[in-house]
Scaffold this motif. Structure first.
Motif, PDB file in Angstrom:
ATOM      1  N   SER A  85      35.087 -12.892  62.261  1.00 46.87           N
ATOM      2  CA  SER A  85      35.300 -13.616  61.096  1.00 46.87           C
ATOM      3  C   SER A  85      36.277 -13.012  60.055  1.00 46.87           C
ATOM      4  O   SER A  85      36.589 -11.832  60.211  1.00 46.87           O
ATOM      5  CB  SER A  85      33.766 -13.464  60.240  1.00 46.87           C
ATOM      6  OG  SER A  85      33.642 -12.082  59.886  1.00 46.87           O
ATOM      7  N   VAL A  86      36.870 -13.851  59.361  1.00 48.36           N
ATOM      8  CA  VAL A  86      37.725 -13.411  58.020  1.00 48.36           C
ATOM      9  C   VAL A  86      37.240 -14.102  56.857  1.00 48.36           C
ATOM     10  O   VAL A  86      36.827 -15.110  56.649  1.00 48.36           O
ATOM     11  CB  VAL A  86      39.229 -14.396  58.514  1.00 48.36           C
ATOM     12  CG1 VAL A  86      40.150 -14.080  57.257  1.00 48.36           C
ATOM     13  CG2 VAL A  86      39.644 -13.812  59.728  1.00 48.36           C
ATOM     14  N   THR A  87      36.946 -12.997  55.741  1.00 46.10           N
ATOM     15  CA  THR A  87      36.743 -13.274  54.554  1.00 46.10           C
ATOM     16  C   THR A  87      37.667 -13.325  53.510  1.00 46.10           C
ATOM     17  O   THR A  87      38.141 -12.311  53.424  1.00 46.10           O
ATOM     18  CB  THR A  87      35.444 -12.412  54.395  1.00 46.10           C
ATOM     19  OG1 THR A  87      34.284 -12.635  55.157  1.00 46.10           O
ATOM     20  CG2 THR A  87      34.816 -12.862  52.892  1.00 46.10           C
ATOM     21  N   ILE A  88      37.742 -14.261  52.717  1.00 43.10           N
ATOM     22  CA  ILE A  88      38.862 -14.165  51.784  1.00 43.10           C
ATOM     23  C   ILE A  88      38.019 -14.414  50.569  1.00 43.10           C
ATOM     24  O   ILE A  88      37.176 -15.169  50.265  1.00 43.10           O
ATOM     25  CB  ILE A  88      39.819 -15.521  51.780  1.00 43.10           C
ATOM     26  CG1 ILE A  88      40.422 -15.495  53.024  1.00 43.10           C
ATOM     27  CG2 ILE A  88      40.915 -15.371  50.716  1.00 43.10           C
ATOM     28  CD1 ILE A  88      41.022 -16.960  53.409  1.00 43.10           C
ATOM     29  N   GLN A  89      38.384 -13.248  49.512  1.00 45.67           N
ATOM     30  CA  GLN A  89      37.756 -13.649  48.403  1.00 45.67           C
ATOM     31  C   GLN A  89      38.529 -12.690  47.208  1.00 45.67           C
ATOM     32  O   GLN A  89      39.661 -12.195  47.385  1.00 45.67           O
ATOM     33  CB  GLN A  89      36.342 -12.426  48.436  1.00 45.67           C
ATOM     34  CG  GLN A  89      36.819 -10.952  48.406  1.00 45.67           C
ATOM     35  CD  GLN A  89      35.306 -10.264  48.644  1.00 45.67           C
ATOM     36  OE1 GLN A  89      34.462 -10.598  49.409  1.00 45.67           O
ATOM     37  NE2 GLN A  89      34.980  -9.061  47.736  1.00 45.67           N
ATOM     38  N   GLY A  90      37.886 -13.045  45.685  1.00 55.60           N
ATOM     39  CA  GLY A  90      39.051 -12.819  44.819  1.00 55.60           C
ATOM     40  C   GLY A  90      38.600 -13.259  43.659  1.00 55.60           C
ATOM     41  O   GLY A  90      37.308 -14.000  43.468  1.00 55.60           O
ATOM     42  N   SER A  91      39.517 -13.411  42.523  1.00 53.50           N
ATOM     43  CA  SER A  91      39.118 -14.106  41.184  1.00 53.50           C
ATOM     44  C   SER A  91      40.326 -14.689  40.690  1.00 53.50           C
ATOM     45  O   SER A  91      41.538 -14.484  41.014  1.00 53.50           O
ATOM     46  CB  SER A  91      38.720 -13.006  40.375  1.00 53.50           C
ATOM     47  OG  SER A  91      39.535 -11.974  40.118  1.00 53.50           O
ATOM     48  N   LYS A  92      40.021 -15.520  39.930  1.00 57.95           N
ATOM     49  CA  LYS A  92      41.070 -16.407  39.191  1.00 57.95           C
ATOM     50  C   LYS A  92      40.663 -16.414  37.791  1.00 57.95           C
ATOM     51  O   LYS A  92      39.612 -16.628  37.458  1.00 57.95           O
ATOM     52  CB  LYS A  92      41.064 -17.898  39.709  1.00 57.95           C
ATOM     53  CG  LYS A  92      41.996 -18.793  38.982  1.00 57.95           C
ATOM     54  CD  LYS A  92      42.036 -20.183  39.592  1.00 57.95           C
ATOM     55  CE  LYS A  92      42.808 -21.017  38.710  1.00 57.95           C
ATOM     56  NZ  LYS A  92      42.916 -22.551  39.206  1.00 57.95           N
ATOM     57  N   THR A  93      41.913 -16.115  37.139  1.00 55.41           N
ATOM     58  CA  THR A  93      41.753 -16.155  35.380  1.00 55.41           C
ATOM     59  C   THR A  93      42.391 -17.318  34.886  1.00 55.41           C
ATOM     60  O   THR A  93      43.625 -17.229  35.117  1.00 55.41           O
ATOM     61  CB  THR A  93      41.945 -14.754  35.012  1.00 55.41           C
ATOM     62  OG1 THR A  93      41.269 -13.540  35.457  1.00 55.41           O
ATOM     63  CG2 THR A  93      41.710 -14.474  33.618  1.00 55.41           C
ATOM     64  N   VAL A  94      41.837 -18.048  34.084  1.00 53.92           N
ATOM     65  CA  VAL A  94      42.554 -19.071  33.357  1.00 53.92           C
ATOM     66  C   VAL A  94      42.746 -18.466  32.061  1.00 53.92           C
ATOM     67  O   VAL A  94      41.972 -18.273  31.314  1.00 53.92           O
ATOM     68  CB  VAL A  94      41.757 -20.369  33.179  1.00 53.92           C
ATOM     69  CG1 VAL A  94      42.337 -21.369  32.517  1.00 53.92           C
ATOM     70  CG2 VAL A  94      41.475 -20.963  34.828  1.00 53.92           C
ATOM     71  N   ALA A  95      44.128 -18.778  31.559  1.00 55.96           N
ATOM     72  CA  ALA A  95      44.364 -18.406  30.088  1.00 55.96           C
ATOM     73  C   ALA A  95      43.610 -19.179  29.150  1.00 55.96           C
ATOM     74  O   ALA A  95      43.484 -20.554  29.197  1.00 55.96           O
ATOM     75  CB  ALA A  95      45.809 -18.330  29.833  1.00 55.96           C
ATOM     76  N   LYS A  96      43.087 -18.427  28.247  1.00 55.25           N
ATOM     77  CA  LYS A  96      42.475 -19.129  27.287  1.00 55.25           C
ATOM     78  C   LYS A  96      43.341 -19.408  26.111  1.00 55.25           C
ATOM     79  O   LYS A  96      44.257 -18.805  25.705  1.00 55.25           O
ATOM     80  CB  LYS A  96      41.282 -18.107  26.543  1.00 55.25           C
ATOM     81  CG  LYS A  96      40.237 -17.894  27.632  1.00 55.25           C
ATOM     82  CD  LYS A  96      39.209 -17.080  27.031  1.00 55.25           C
ATOM     83  CE  LYS A  96      38.085 -16.724  28.322  1.00 55.25           C
ATOM     84  NZ  LYS A  96      36.930 -16.335  27.787  1.00 55.25           N
ATOM     85  N   THR A  97      43.156 -20.831  25.415  1.00 52.56           N
ATOM     86  CA  THR A  97      43.732 -21.006  24.127  1.00 52.56           C
ATOM     87  C   THR A  97      43.201 -20.831  23.009  1.00 52.56           C
ATOM     88  O   THR A  97      41.878 -20.160  22.817  1.00 52.56           O
ATOM     89  CB  THR A  97      43.748 -22.755  24.131  1.00 52.56           C
ATOM     90  OG1 THR A  97      42.459 -23.189  24.062  1.00 52.56           O
ATOM     91  CG2 THR A  97      44.359 -23.177  25.486  1.00 52.56           C
ATOM     92  N   GLU A  98      44.037 -20.722  21.817  1.00 51.75           N
ATOM     93  CA  GLU A  98      43.721 -20.323  20.600  1.00 51.75           C
ATOM     94  C   GLU A  98      42.714 -21.211  20.043  1.00 51.75           C
ATOM     95  O   GLU A  98      42.429 -22.451  20.332  1.00 51.75           O
ATOM     96  CB  GLU A  98      44.787 -20.161  19.626  1.00 51.75           C
ATOM     97  CG  GLU A  98      45.802 -19.482  20.045  1.00 51.75           C
ATOM     98  CD  GLU A  98      45.487 -17.940  19.636  1.00 51.75           C
ATOM     99  OE1 GLU A  98      44.833 -17.743  19.054  1.00 51.75           O
ATOM    100  OE2 GLU A  98      45.892 -17.247  20.686  1.00 51.75           O
ATOM    101  N   PRO A  99      41.654 -20.711  19.301  1.00 49.57           N
ATOM    102  CA  PRO A  99      40.532 -21.706  18.823  1.00 49.57           C
ATOM    103  C   PRO A  99      40.943 -22.731  17.897  1.00 49.57           C
ATOM    104  O   PRO A  99      41.977 -22.478  17.086  1.00 49.57           O
ATOM    105  CB  PRO A  99      39.648 -20.614  17.878  1.00 49.57           C
ATOM    106  CG  PRO A  99      40.075 -19.343  18.461  1.00 49.57           C
ATOM    107  CD  PRO A  99      41.530 -19.249  18.940  1.00 49.57           C
TER     108      PRO A  99
END
Length: 157
Positions: A85-99
Protein backbone atom coordinates in the motif's frame (compact mmCIF):
# COMPACT_ATOMS: atom_id res chain seq x y z
CA UNK A 1 -45.59 26.76 -4.06
CA UNK A 2 -47.61 24.01 -5.69
CA UNK A 3 -47.63 20.49 -4.25
CA UNK A 4 -45.92 19.04 -7.33
CA UNK A 5 -43.15 21.65 -7.24
CA UNK A 6 -42.63 21.14 -3.50
CA UNK A 7 -42.47 17.36 -3.99
CA UNK A 8 -39.88 17.72 -6.76
CA UNK A 9 -37.90 20.10 -4.57
CA UNK A 10 -37.88 17.53 -1.75
CA UNK A 11 -36.73 14.58 -3.91
CA UNK A 12 -34.14 16.51 -5.96
CA UNK A 13 -31.21 15.34 -3.75
CA UNK A 14 -32.27 11.73 -4.34
CA UNK A 15 -32.22 12.24 -8.11
CA UNK A 16 -28.75 13.83 -7.84
CA UNK A 17 -27.48 10.71 -6.07
CA UNK A 18 -28.89 8.54 -8.86
CA UNK A 19 -27.21 10.69 -11.52
CA UNK A 20 -23.78 10.24 -9.94
CA UNK A 21 -23.64 6.68 -8.59
CA UNK A 22 -19.86 6.32 -8.69
CA UNK A 23 -18.65 9.69 -7.58
CA UNK A 24 -18.68 12.32 -10.30
CA UNK A 25 -21.64 13.92 -11.93
CA UNK A 26 -21.54 14.65 -15.64
CA UNK A 27 -24.78 16.60 -15.28
CA UNK A 28 -24.07 19.12 -12.54
CA UNK A 29 -20.38 19.68 -11.71
CA UNK A 30 -21.15 22.47 -9.25
CA UNK A 31 -22.66 20.04 -6.75
CA UNK A 32 -20.45 18.36 -4.18
CA UNK A 33 -19.04 15.09 -5.42
CA UNK A 34 -20.38 12.06 -3.56
CA UNK A 35 -19.95 8.33 -3.72
CA UNK A 36 -22.35 5.61 -2.68
CA UNK A 37 -19.53 4.17 -0.60
CA UNK A 38 -18.93 7.36 1.42
CA UNK A 39 -20.58 7.59 4.81
CA UNK A 40 -22.46 10.93 4.97
CA UNK A 41 -22.62 10.86 8.77
CA UNK A 42 -18.89 10.66 9.45
CA UNK A 43 -17.31 12.59 6.60
CA UNK A 44 -15.59 15.84 7.47
CA UNK A 45 -16.44 18.89 5.34
CA UNK A 46 -12.77 19.85 5.34
CA UNK A 47 -11.51 16.42 4.15
CA UNK A 48 -10.42 16.11 0.55
CA UNK A 49 -10.06 12.82 -1.31
CA UNK A 50 -7.77 13.52 -4.27
CA UNK A 51 -8.27 11.50 -7.46
CA UNK A 52 -5.53 8.94 -8.15
CA UNK A 53 -4.58 6.99 -11.29
CA UNK A 54 -2.49 3.81 -11.08
CA UNK A 55 -0.95 2.27 -14.21
CA UNK A 56 1.37 -0.68 -14.64
CA UNK A 57 4.32 -0.23 -16.99
CA UNK A 58 6.47 -3.35 -17.21
CA UNK A 59 7.97 -4.01 -13.78
CA UNK A 60 6.78 -0.78 -12.13
CA UNK A 61 3.63 1.08 -11.16
CA UNK A 62 3.05 4.74 -12.00
CA UNK A 63 0.83 6.50 -9.46
CA UNK A 64 -0.49 9.97 -10.31
CA UNK A 65 -2.53 12.05 -7.87
CA UNK A 66 -4.16 15.45 -8.44
CA UNK A 67 -2.98 17.82 -5.70
CA UNK A 68 -3.65 21.32 -7.06
CA UNK A 69 -2.34 24.12 -4.88
CA UNK A 70 -0.55 21.77 -2.47
CA UNK A 71 3.07 22.52 -1.61
CA UNK A 72 5.54 19.64 -1.51
CA UNK A 73 6.43 20.33 2.14
CA UNK A 74 2.76 19.65 3.01
CA UNK A 75 2.74 16.15 1.43
CA UNK A 76 3.71 12.95 3.24
CA UNK A 77 4.02 9.63 1.38
CA UNK A 78 4.19 6.33 3.26
CA UNK A 79 4.59 2.74 2.09
CA UNK A 80 3.03 0.11 4.33
CA UNK A 81 1.58 -3.37 4.60
CA UNK A 82 4.80 -5.09 3.47
CA UNK A 83 5.00 -2.92 0.34
CA UNK A 84 1.41 -3.45 -0.80
CA UNK A 85 0.00 0.00 0.00
CA UNK A 86 0.98 3.60 -0.67
CA UNK A 87 -0.60 6.34 1.46
CA UNK A 88 -0.52 9.97 0.36
CA UNK A 89 -1.53 12.50 2.99
CA UNK A 90 -1.12 16.16 3.67
CA UNK A 91 -2.86 19.47 3.87
CA UNK A 92 -3.84 22.37 1.69
CA UNK A 93 -4.19 25.93 2.88
CA UNK A 94 -6.28 28.38 0.90
CA UNK A 95 -5.39 32.03 1.34
CA UNK A 96 -8.08 33.97 3.13
CA UNK A 97 -9.32 37.25 1.75
CA UNK A 98 -9.78 40.46 3.66
CA UNK A 99 -13.18 40.80 5.36
CA UNK A 100 -15.69 42.52 3.14
CA UNK A 101 -13.72 42.14 -0.12
CA UNK A 102 -14.96 38.72 -1.23
CA UNK A 103 -17.88 39.03 -3.64
CA UNK A 104 -18.50 35.35 -4.39
CA UNK A 105 -17.24 32.03 -3.06
CA UNK A 106 -17.22 28.94 -5.27
CA UNK A 107 -14.32 26.94 -3.86
CA UNK A 108 -15.45 23.86 -2.05
CA UNK A 109 -12.84 23.90 0.72
CA UNK A 110 -12.16 27.38 2.08
CA UNK A 111 -9.46 27.77 4.71
CA UNK A 112 -7.37 24.67 5.23
CA UNK A 113 -8.22 21.07 4.52
CA UNK A 114 -6.51 17.75 5.12
CA UNK A 115 -6.36 14.93 2.61
CA UNK A 116 -5.45 11.27 2.74
CA UNK A 117 -5.58 8.58 0.10
CA UNK A 118 -4.36 4.97 0.28
CA UNK A 119 -3.72 2.97 -2.87
CA UNK A 120 -3.58 -0.83 -2.60
CA UNK A 121 -1.29 -2.54 -5.09
CA UNK A 122 -1.65 -6.11 -6.41
CA UNK A 123 2.03 -6.97 -5.86
CA UNK A 124 4.58 -5.86 -3.25
CA UNK A 125 6.92 -3.04 -4.22
CA UNK A 126 10.59 -2.27 -3.62
CA UNK A 127 10.32 0.66 -1.22
CA UNK A 128 14.02 1.55 -1.51
CA UNK A 129 13.65 2.50 -5.20
CA UNK A 130 10.45 4.59 -5.07
CA UNK A 131 10.69 8.08 -6.55
CA UNK A 132 8.15 10.91 -6.37
CA UNK A 133 7.84 14.44 -7.73
CA UNK A 134 5.20 17.13 -7.43
CA UNK A 135 4.95 19.36 -10.47
CA UNK A 136 2.07 21.59 -11.64
CA UNK A 137 -0.30 20.12 -9.05
CA UNK A 138 0.30 16.50 -10.13
CA UNK A 139 2.11 14.09 -7.82
CA UNK A 140 3.84 11.43 -9.94
CA UNK A 141 5.34 8.38 -8.26
CA UNK A 142 7.40 5.67 -9.92
CA UNK A 143 7.08 2.52 -7.83
CA UNK A 144 9.14 -0.53 -8.90
CA UNK A 145 7.72 -3.97 -8.13
CA UNK A 146 9.72 -6.15 -5.75
CA UNK A 147 11.28 -9.39 -6.89
CA UNK A 148 9.03 -12.29 -5.97
CA UNK A 149 11.20 -14.24 -3.50
CA UNK A 150 8.78 -17.16 -3.37
CA UNK A 151 8.66 -17.86 -7.08
CA UNK A 152 10.90 -20.63 -8.39
CA UNK A 153 11.58 -21.34 -12.02
CA UNK A 154 10.62 -24.89 -12.83
CA UNK A 155 12.79 -26.61 -15.45
CA UNK A 156 10.87 -28.01 -18.39
CA UNK A 157 11.79 -31.52 -19.59
Amino acid sequence: MSIARQLLHEVRPFFRMLEEPFGRSAVAPMYQQRSLFDDPFFSSPSAIRPPVDVTEEGDKYIIEADLPGVKKENVDIRIGDAGRSVTIQGSKTVAKTEPGTQLAMERQYPGSAAFIRTVWLPRPIDSSKVSAKLQDGILTMTVPMAEDQESIKVPLE
